[in-house]
Design a protein around this motif. Structure first.
Motif: not given
Length: 372
Positions: A225-246
């Motif tokens: 889960i920690r690794l996935c959160r790191q991955y999503l934080s990288i994608e959040k930089i690129r995709l911005g507000e389009r990426l929503k995670v719950q």
């Protein structure tokens, strides 16, 4: 180097020397019972005058066969759990020998037990008195050795699939455009948000380090889960507000999350597919839901993301990259858990859902620092 990373590296590099079949695995149990019962039925058909006589003999023999099989599998289940603690020099020899001895000794014990009920199991008292018990034990030992050899060969036969799956996973996950886009996103932050850029680079380094591990390595659900959160934080930089995670948790405690043992890179590729096929094609904010649950000693992970089947990138069509990653995970789950793990996909109400379910296996607790 952190202690948990050293432990992970040691676990990854340690060779798998367990050749005792896992008697607790439903796939092993089914295969053993089917093989033994079919072999006994075939032998009785060859030595009986009629099919009915063979069936009657099979019913009588089942009173010995089934208890002996289940008891042997239970003992082998326990030995499988502790097989890696055998002295390494004699490990393989002792494991193979136990697969011969356990069925033989269990068969003799069952015959002796059942022969005590001579008022009901008269055939077993006769078998014990006429010296048939050693013959039955010898046959059981042959079955045990043959089945152990089969499961060992089966594990080796999966090895090429595992290596190929690992290469496919690396090709699918470490995509040049992902690295290129991530580095560009980090570069765009260096002047304006240097601390955020530094954190993103650290996340990217951790992700690449884990991606390069052996596909057979195990980790905990918490670390995944920690690794996935790191991955999503990288994608959040690129995709911005389009990426929503719950993230959602249902009936799963912190202890289960910290102790649950899962294959490395089980969750991250599924989330990456959701990002690649559910968020990137969308021009509007897209929600990825990640549900974790624990019930009946099983872990279930459900990932849902939107899709547009008319966009040309819809995940419902299962493009080659998506299907390759799903098949890779499905093969790894089959190799580790046999029929006890499932990976299914469904599409409903404009959502694509991936559901992974596997047994809850507790990871060993880390020893306190300085202990021996």
């Amino acid at each position: 180097m952190p202690n948990d990373q050293i432990a992970d590296n040691a676990q990854t590099q340690r060779p798998n020397t367990v050749v005792i079949p896992d008697g607790c695995n439903l796939g092993v149990v089914f295969r053993v019972l089917i093989a033994v019962n079919l072999a006994v039925m075939a032998a009785l058909l060859l030595h009986s005058d009629s099919v009915m006589a063979a069936l009657n003999s099979f019913v009588e023999s089942a009173m010995l066969i089934e208890p002996a099989c289940f008891l042997s599998l239970s003992i082998l289940c326990g030995l499988h759990r502790f097989a890696d603690r055998f002295p390494l020099r004699f490990s393989l020899f002792l494991q193979r020998l136990s697969c011969w001895l356990v069925p033989a000794l269990v068969t003799i014990a069952v015959i002796k037990l059942l022969s005590g009920f001579d008022w009901f199991f008269s055939g077993f008292s006769h078998l014990s008195a006429t010296g048939g018990a050693p013959l039955a034990a010898f046959v059981a030992a042959l079955f045990g050795g043959a089945l152990q050899h089969y499961f060992e060969l089966r594990a080796k036969a999966f090895s090429p699939v595992l290596v190929e799956a690992r290469l496919q996973a690396l090709q699918a996950r470490i995509r040049p455009h992902f690295l290129f886009n991530s580095l560009n996103a980090v570069l765009s932050l260096i002047r304006t948000e240097p601390r955020r850029a530094e954190a993103a680079l650290e996340d990217l380094a951790d992700l690449i380090r884990v991606l390069m591990r052996d596909g057979r390595a195990m980790t905990t659900l918490e670390k995944e889960i920690r690794l996935c959160r790191q991955y999503l934080s990288i994608e959040k930089i690129r995709l911005g507000e389009r990426l929503k995670v719950q993230w959602e948790r249902a009936g799963i405690s912190d202890e289960v999350i910290f102790r649950a043992q899962i294959p490395t890179l089980l969750l991250q590729p599924l989330i990456e597919n959701a990002v690649h096929y559910g968020v990137e094609p969308s021009t509007e904010p897209a929600l990825i839901r990640i549900q974790l649950s624990h019930s009946l000693e099983r872990i279930e992970i459900i990932i849902t993301n939107p899709y547009n089947p008319y966009s040309g990138k819809g995940v419902a069509a299962l493009p080659e990259g998506n299907q390759m990653a799903l098949e890779n995970i499905r093969e790894r789950l089959s190799l580790l858990y046999d029929v006890e793990a499932q990976l299914t996909t469904t599409t409903k109400l404009g959502q694509f859902e991936v559901r992974a379910s596997f047994p809850y296996v507790k990871a060993a607790l880390a020893k306190p620092q300085g202990s021996r």
